[in-house]
Scaffold this motif. Structure first.
Motif, PDB file in Angstrom:
ATOM      1  N   LEU A 103       7.471  -5.521   4.358  1.00  0.00           N
ATOM      2  CA  LEU A 103       6.070  -5.938   4.467  1.00  0.00           C
ATOM      3  C   LEU A 103       5.143  -4.711   4.452  1.00  0.00           C
ATOM      4  CD1 LEU A 103       4.400  -8.548   4.932  1.00  0.00           C
ATOM      5  CD2 LEU A 103       4.531  -8.046   7.392  1.00  0.00           C
ATOM      6  N   VAL A 104       4.056  -4.790   3.667  1.00  0.00           N
ATOM      7  CA  VAL A 104       3.158  -3.642   3.509  1.00  0.00           C
ATOM      8  C   VAL A 104       1.703  -4.054   3.776  1.00  0.00           C
ATOM      9  CG1 VAL A 104       2.190  -2.111   1.734  1.00  0.00           C
ATOM     10  CG2 VAL A 104       4.644  -2.432   1.865  1.00  0.00           C
ATOM     11  N   GLY A 105       0.980  -3.231   4.535  1.00  0.00           N
ATOM     12  CA  GLY A 105      -0.444  -3.463   4.787  1.00  0.00           C
ATOM     13  C   GLY A 105      -1.296  -2.665   3.805  1.00  0.00           C
ATOM     14  N   ILE A 106      -2.478  -3.187   3.485  1.00  0.00           N
ATOM     15  CA  ILE A 106      -3.394  -2.484   2.571  1.00  0.00           C
ATOM     16  C   ILE A 106      -4.761  -2.351   3.244  1.00  0.00           C
ATOM     17  CG2 ILE A 106      -4.563  -2.539   0.321  1.00  0.00           C
ATOM     18  CD1 ILE A 106      -2.291  -4.274  -0.756  1.00  0.00           C
TER      19      ILE A 106
ATOM     20  N   GLY B 106       1.903   2.025  -6.250  1.00  0.00           N
ATOM     21  CA  GLY B 106       2.899   0.962  -6.058  1.00  0.00           C
ATOM     22  C   GLY B 106       4.302   1.438  -6.399  1.00  0.00           C
ATOM     23  N   GLU B 107       4.400   2.247  -7.467  1.00  0.00           N
ATOM     24  CA  GLU B 107       5.712   2.797  -7.848  1.00  0.00           C
ATOM     25  C   GLU B 107       6.240   3.710  -6.748  1.00  0.00           C
ATOM     26  OE1 GLU B 107       7.545   1.916 -10.367  1.00  0.00           O
ATOM     27  OE2 GLU B 107       6.045   0.724 -11.450  1.00  0.00           O
ATOM     28  N   ALA B 108       5.347   4.500  -6.162  1.00  0.00           N
ATOM     29  CA  ALA B 108       5.762   5.384  -5.058  1.00  0.00           C
ATOM     30  C   ALA B 108       6.267   4.539  -3.893  1.00  0.00           C
ATOM     31  CB  ALA B 108       4.597   6.272  -4.625  1.00  0.00           C
ATOM     32  N   MET B 109       5.562   3.440  -3.597  1.00  0.00           N
ATOM     33  CA  MET B 109       5.987   2.578  -2.489  1.00  0.00           C
ATOM     34  C   MET B 109       7.365   1.983  -2.774  1.00  0.00           C
ATOM     35  SD  MET B 109       5.053   1.722   0.514  1.00  0.00           S
ATOM     36  CE  MET B 109       3.308   1.645   0.866  1.00  0.00           C
ATOM     37  N   LYS B 110       7.599   1.609  -4.016  1.00  0.00           N
ATOM     38  CA  LYS B 110       8.917   1.047  -4.370  1.00  0.00           C
ATOM     39  C   LYS B 110      10.027   2.075  -4.147  1.00  0.00           C
ATOM     40  CE  LYS B 110       8.217  -0.695  -8.572  1.00  0.00           C
ATOM     41  NZ  LYS B 110       8.308  -1.528  -9.782  1.00  0.00           N
ATOM     42  N   GLN B 111       9.724   3.335  -4.499  1.00  0.00           N
ATOM     43  CA  GLN B 111      10.750   4.370  -4.304  1.00  0.00           C
ATOM     44  C   GLN B 111      10.974   4.643  -2.817  1.00  0.00           C
ATOM     45  OE1 GLN B 111       9.830   7.772  -6.918  1.00  0.00           O
ATOM     46  NE2 GLN B 111       9.469   6.352  -8.604  1.00  0.00           N
TER      47      GLN B 111
ATOM     48  N   GLY C  89      10.635  -7.126  -3.919  1.00  0.00           N
ATOM     49  CA  GLY C  89      11.018  -7.397  -2.531  1.00  0.00           C
ATOM     50  C   GLY C  89      10.002  -6.841  -1.539  1.00  0.00           C
ATOM     51  N   ILE C  90       8.976  -6.140  -2.054  1.00  0.00           N
ATOM     52  CA  ILE C  90       7.895  -5.678  -1.181  1.00  0.00           C
ATOM     53  C   ILE C  90       6.832  -6.774  -1.159  1.00  0.00           C
ATOM     54  CG2 ILE C  90       6.064  -3.969  -0.817  1.00  0.00           C
ATOM     55  CD1 ILE C  90       7.841  -1.934  -2.274  1.00  0.00           C
ATOM     56  N   GLU C  91       6.391  -7.118   0.050  1.00  0.00           N
ATOM     57  CA  GLU C  91       5.380  -8.158   0.165  1.00  0.00           C
ATOM     58  C   GLU C  91       4.125  -7.533   0.775  1.00  0.00           C
ATOM     59  OE1 GLU C  91       4.393 -12.006   2.771  1.00  0.00           O
ATOM     60  OE2 GLU C  91       6.504 -11.356   2.794  1.00  0.00           O
ATOM     61  N   ALA C  92       2.975  -7.774   0.151  1.00  0.00           N
ATOM     62  CA  ALA C  92       1.739  -7.161   0.658  1.00  0.00           C
ATOM     63  C   ALA C  92       0.922  -8.170   1.464  1.00  0.00           C
ATOM     64  CB  ALA C  92       0.907  -6.637  -0.503  1.00  0.00           C
ATOM     65  N   LEU C  93       0.374  -7.712   2.564  1.00  0.00           N
ATOM     66  CA  LEU C  93      -0.582  -8.515   3.329  1.00  0.00           C
ATOM     67  C   LEU C  93      -1.924  -8.498   2.593  1.00  0.00           C
ATOM     68  CD1 LEU C  93       0.257  -6.972   6.817  1.00  0.00           C
ATOM     69  CD2 LEU C  93       0.608  -9.380   6.199  1.00  0.00           C
TER      70      LEU C  93
ATOM     71  N   ASP D  38       0.588  -5.317  -8.903  1.00  0.00           N
ATOM     72  CA  ASP D  38       1.382  -5.532 -10.123  1.00  0.00           C
ATOM     73  C   ASP D  38       2.659  -4.700 -10.084  1.00  0.00           C
ATOM     74  OD1 ASP D  38      -0.473  -7.317 -11.001  1.00  0.00           O
ATOM     75  OD2 ASP D  38      -1.311  -6.042 -12.588  1.00  0.00           O
ATOM     76  N   ALA D  39       2.543  -3.471  -9.588  1.00  0.00           N
ATOM     77  CA  ALA D  39       3.726  -2.589  -9.564  1.00  0.00           C
ATOM     78  C   ALA D  39       4.806  -3.101  -8.610  1.00  0.00           C
ATOM     79  CB  ALA D  39       3.317  -1.172  -9.175  1.00  0.00           C
ATOM     80  N   ILE D  40       4.400  -3.651  -7.474  1.00  0.00           N
ATOM     81  CA  ILE D  40       5.425  -4.063  -6.484  1.00  0.00           C
ATOM     82  C   ILE D  40       5.967  -5.465  -6.760  1.00  0.00           C
ATOM     83  CG2 ILE D  40       4.551  -2.572  -4.636  1.00  0.00           C
ATOM     84  CD1 ILE D  40       3.341  -5.157  -3.364  1.00  0.00           C
TER      85      ILE D  40
END
Ligand code: BGC
Length: 353
Positions: free
Chosen positions: A160-163, A148-153, A188-192, A182-184
């Motif tokens: 919008l992010v898919g999992i 999640g931290e990597a995605m934030k960077q 401002g990142i939203e997960a599907l 929890d990390a995101i």
């Protein structure tokens, strides 16, 4: 005199019987050892585990028939239970299992333990207070947070992010997802909602394709299991969005690393699955020979866990990662030879967590 020794003998018997039974005793002869490792699916990741299992067997002088490795084709809880039953009936020394559903597997793991078999877990944790004597693998919640931290960077402005993941029951999939979410949070990142392929790579690709076509504004994707990164990468390539959709994966299988070198996967949380396989054999053998407690101490278990650790791999540090594997003598099919680090390679900064 005769009397006294008879009394002493009777006393010794009573004391002996009253001592708690703490595993198979006396120590088993090397030739009698039978160690089984049960994984979750036929996949490159599990081939790496098997490589570790075989390397340990060889290093410890165990014959081919003394160390058994089994995986069902896809996620298959019933097949794992069946395999456990088979090896309980054979009276093997120990079984290391990656429970695809820890609640469903626990009763049969308990039956194995009751039968005097040393039960351990690897790769995905068991339920709390399990019959498993130790869990050997990744701290999945923390690893998910790192993802999640990597995605934030990678997505400083959110999006919008898919999992994609291979299980809704295996604790490693659930804990990685929790850590990621929890990390995101608040970034401002939203997960599907995660999509589940039950460890079927073809299904993973179909699901990745449909998430991408249903969400034209998709900014990122998270591949929870080893084949999920390549599934997303293939779908992203097909959609012509390589580099643009930020992709965080798990593991360092050959296909994952090729996509890192190709600039489609931006970061991957590489587990140490070779070590998981190797250690599982080593620890069960040690438990059989020196007792459970002594073996756990020797291998540095903390609260029933041997944390194998992770490495965050990006194009920016891939060559160093390769060198670290080579130094440890861990085989890998991929190579960075002739590959040039792109100028815009992502460099992950590990935050304080
Ligand atoms: C997970 C395993 C899973 C594998 C599938 C890994 O990331 O740790 O539990 O079976 O991916 O390839």
């Amino acid at each position: 005199m005769k009397h006294i020794s008879a009394i002493l003998f009777a006393l010794a018997l009573v004391v002996g019987l009253a001592l708690p039974f703490t595993g198979p005793q006396p120590a088993q002869a090397q030739d009698d050892l039978r160690i089984v490792v049960i994984g979750k699916s036929v996949a490159p990741y599990w081939s790496n585990v098997e490589t570790g299992v075989r390397a340990a067997a060889e290093a410890l002088g165990l014959g081919e028939d003394q160390v058994i490795f089994f995986v069902p084709p896809r996620e298959d809880v019933a097949a794992q239970i069946q395999a456990m039953e088979t090896y309980i009936a054979q009276g093997v020394t120990g079984i290391a299992i990656a429970p695809s559903d820890p609640n469903a597997l626990e009763p049969v793991m308990q039956r194995a333990a009751d039968a005097g078999i040393l039960v351990t877990t690897l790769d995905t944790p068991p339920v709390e207070n399990s019959a498993s004597l130790v869990y050997i693998g990744t701290d999945n919640y923390t690893a998910g947070r790192i993802a999640g931290e990597a995605m934030k960077q990678l997505l400083p402005d959110g999006g919008l992010v898919g999992i994609g993941r291979g299980s809704d029951t295996a604790l490693n999939a659930l804990q990685r997802t929790d850590g990621f979410l929890d990390a995101i949070e608040g970034s401002g990142i939203e997960a599907l909602e995660p999509v589940n392929d039950r460890e079927d790579a073809a299904t993973a690709l179909q699901l990745a394709n449909s998430v991408i076509s249903a969400n034209p504004d998709l900014a990122g994707a998270f591949g929870v299991y080893a084949y999920n990164g390549p599934a997303w990468a293939t779908a992203i390539n097909e959609a012509g969005r390589a580099g643009d959709i930020k992709l965080v994966a798990f593991d360092a299988t050959t296909d994952v690393i090729n996509y890192v070198m190709g600039g489609v996967i931006h970061a991957s949380i590489a587990q140490r699955e070779y070590d998981m396989g190797y250690r599982s054999v080593e620890v069960i053998k040690a438990m059989a020979e020196m007792g459970v407690e002594a073996a756990l101490e020797q291998f540095g278990a903390v609260n029933g866990v041997i944390d194998t650790g992770v490495d965050v791999v990006t194009a920016g540090n891939l060559a160093d990662y390769e060198a670290s594997l080579d130094e440890k003598g861990i085989p890998h099919e991929w190579s960075t030879e002739g590959w040039e680090v792109p100028a815009d390679a992502f460099l992950f900064e590990m935050p304080e967590m």
